[in-house]
Scaffold this active site. Structure first.
Site, short mmCIF file in Angstrom:
data_model
loop_
_atom_site.label_atom_id
_atom_site.label_comp_id
_atom_site.label_asym_id
_atom_site.label_seq_id
_atom_site.Cartn_x
_atom_site.Cartn_y
_atom_site.Cartn_z
N ASP A 1 -8.83 10.44 -1.68
CA ASP A 1 -8.05 9.19 -1.65
C ASP A 1 -8.74 8.01 -0.97
O ASP A 1 -8.13 6.98 -0.79
CB ASP A 1 -6.66 9.45 -1.05
CG ASP A 1 -6.53 9.13 0.43
OD1 ASP A 1 -7.47 9.44 1.19
OD2 ASP A 1 -5.50 8.57 0.81
N GLU A 2 -10.01 8.15 -0.62
CA GLU A 2 -10.62 7.00 0.04
C GLU A 2 -12.11 6.87 -0.24
O GLU A 2 -12.79 7.86 -0.55
CB GLU A 2 -10.37 7.04 1.55
CG GLU A 2 -11.02 8.20 2.26
CD GLU A 2 -10.53 8.30 3.69
OE1 GLU A 2 -11.02 7.55 4.54
OE2 GLU A 2 -9.66 9.14 3.95
N ASP B 1 -8.16 3.04 0.89
CA ASP B 1 -7.49 4.33 1.11
C ASP B 1 -6.07 4.25 0.53
O ASP B 1 -5.33 3.31 0.84
CB ASP B 1 -7.45 4.61 2.62
CG ASP B 1 -6.89 5.98 2.96
OD1 ASP B 1 -7.64 6.79 3.54
OD2 ASP B 1 -5.71 6.23 2.66
N1 DCP Z 1 -4.07 15.67 3.46
C1 DCP Z 1 -3.77 17.01 3.71
N2 DCP Z 1 -3.67 17.46 5.01
C2 DCP Z 1 -3.86 16.62 6.05
C3 DCP Z 1 -4.17 15.26 5.82
C4 DCP Z 1 -4.25 14.83 4.49
O1 DCP Z 1 -3.61 17.77 2.77
N3 DCP Z 1 -3.75 17.07 7.30
C5 DCP Z 1 -4.11 15.21 2.05
C6 DCP Z 1 -2.75 14.66 1.65
C7 DCP Z 1 -2.92 13.18 1.75
C8 DCP Z 1 -4.36 12.99 1.39
O2 DCP Z 1 -5.04 14.14 1.89
O3 DCP Z 1 -2.03 12.48 0.86
C9 DCP Z 1 -4.98 11.73 1.95
O4 DCP Z 1 -4.99 11.77 3.36
P1 DCP Z 1 -4.74 10.49 4.25
O5 DCP Z 1 -5.16 10.85 5.62
O6 DCP Z 1 -5.37 9.30 3.62
O7 DCP Z 1 -3.15 10.36 4.29
P2 DCP Z 1 -2.16 9.72 3.25
O8 DCP Z 1 -2.86 9.06 2.11
O9 DCP Z 1 -1.12 10.74 2.88
O10 DCP Z 1 -1.43 8.63 4.14
P3 DCP Z 1 -2.00 7.22 4.69
O11 DCP Z 1 -1.11 6.17 4.10
O12 DCP Z 1 -1.87 7.29 6.17
O13 DCP Z 1 -3.43 7.11 4.23
MG MG Z 2 -4.44 7.75 2.49
MG MG Z 3 -7.52 9.08 3.41
#
Ligand code: DCP
Ligand code: MG
Ligand code: MG
Length: 368
Positions: free
Chosen positions: A114-115, A19
């Site tokens: 992203d994952e 991720d």
């Molecule tokens: N996303 C979004 N709204 C949300 C959660 C996520 O638009 N409520 C989008 C933006 C994030 C992406 O999806 O960058 C990936 O979600 P993740 O939950 O993997 O979060 P991040 O990658 O931003 O952070 P982490 O380091 O916790 O994985």
């Molecule tokens: Mg993420």
């Molecule tokens: Mg994610």
């Protein structure tokens, strides 16, 4: 990190969950180096009631998280830097990372941009263990994309997904075969897939806070508390999750579901959720060039009764709006039951033969 972990391929599967760290925000920091080291968020303007989609780890030290209102994020950190989302770029980065994953194993299941899960059981040799594969993966992503991913390595999807979150950002967590239960035991119950805030509250009111406290209940307790999901929830608490990694080509359906923060019987709230879920599914289908003939709506009421309603159409659907139209219609037919719902899901299946067409092939080669 021990390198001989998981060298038991005959007995165990080796699953990696990878991720991106602060995905959207990290892409912005990468492309605009002046943002490095700064609290950065991606999301809509506060004056337009925007919310935070992604927060850099610097922003998180101020208490800023995904899904909070942008106006609140600015109150928490006045020097915050906000960037609007650039979905095209995120899509292209996602496509590249999925290509890197697929160059390691064809068994890649993407969960979102992203994952993904990778089943690396067959990649294992006496020298090349799953943790080493995971480290090599992290290095390649950094070398080729200048972005960091965090990974979890274990014998199952459920444990690897939880593990990948343990050492974020830029971390790796390995859970050796046989230690899954020990690993899960101290973690809060909501780490288990399918246990949302509402269920967590209920469990907490019984004095059950950790997965370990939940895992000692017997199967009949799980069945009376989680209905037909009782067995799989219990197995997950014990670190047992037999679900295979399913690649896009093997998939028979795409779906998205959510547990409501508060159970609801409000038609407006329920419709809005159905639209959002239809959008998730539409994005999955469109990005892969897949169309399906059957739309399914899943509803779980507050008393844990699950019903599914589906409709097949002659003209296959792909767009979010097409899916939502049918799903909302299915929902309307259920609303007269006056039930309160705790979970809603939307899915599409019955894919047409686009899979073999030139367009679908191109999409497949591009990743998604
Ligand atoms: N996303 C979004 N709204 C949300 C959660 C996520 O638009 N409520 C989008 C933006 C994030 C992406 O999806 O960058 C990936 O979600 P993740 O939950 O993997 O979060 P991040 O990658 O931003 O952070 P982490 O380091 O916790 O994985
Ligand atoms: Mg993420
Ligand atoms: Mg994610």
């Amino acid at each position: 990190m021990p390198t001989d972990d998981l060298r038991l391929a005959e007995q165990y599967k080796a699953i990696i969950h990878a991720d991106f760290d602060a995905f959207y925000a990290s892409v912005e920091q990468r492309d605009y180096p002046e943002l490095n080291g700064k609290p950065v968020v991606v999301g809509g303007k506060p004056e337009n009631r925007g919310v935070v989609a992604s927060a850099s780890y610097e922003a998180r030290t101020f208490g800023i998280r995904s899904a909070i209102p942008m106006s609140r994020a600015y109150r928490l950190c006045p020097q915050l830097v906000r960037r609007p989302a650039r979905f095209e770029i995120y899509r292209s980065v996602s496509s590249k990372v999925m290509d890197i994953f697929r160059s390691i194993t064809p068994l890649v299941e993407s969960l979102s941009l992203d994952e993904a899960y990778l089943d690396v059981t067959e990649c294992e040799t006496s020298e090349i263990t799953p943790p080493l594969i995971a480290q090599a993966l992290r290095k390649r992503v950094w070398d080729e994309l200048s972005l960091t991913i965090s990974v979890g390595v274990s014998t199952s999807k459920c444990v690897s997904k939880i593990a990948s979150d343990m050492n974020k950002p830029d971390g790796i967590t390995v859970v050796r075969p046989g230690t899954e239960r020990q690993f899960l035991s101290p973690l809060p119950v909501q780490s288990i897939w399918g246990i949302g805030p509402k269920t967590m509250e209920r469990l907490n009111s019984y004095g059950i806070n950790t997965i370990g406290e939940l895992a000692i209940r017997d199967i009949s307790w799980f069945e009376s508390n989680f209905g037909s999901n009782g067995r799989s929830v219990r197995n997950m608490c014990l670190g047992e999750d037999p679900r295979p990694v399913i690649t896009h080509r093997q998939r028979k359906s795409f779906s998205s579901e959510t547990t409501l923060v508060d159970d609801s019987e409000d038609p407006e709230i329920l419709r809005e959720i159905v639209i959002r879920l239809s959008n998730d599914v539409g994005v999955s289908l469109s990005s892969r060039g897949v169309r399906g003939k059957t739309v399914k709506l899943k509803l779980r009421s507050s008393d844990f009764v699950t019903v599914t309603r589906q409709r097949s159409v002659t003209e296959p659907v792909q767009l979010s709006s097409e899916i939502a139209d049918i799903a909302i219609d299915l929902l309307s037919q259920e609303l007269n039951q006056k039930n309160s719902y705790r979970l809603i899901g939307v899915g599409v299946s019955g894919f047409d033969s686009l899979e073999n067409s030139q367009d679908a092939m191109q999409l497949r080669l591009e990743g998604f």
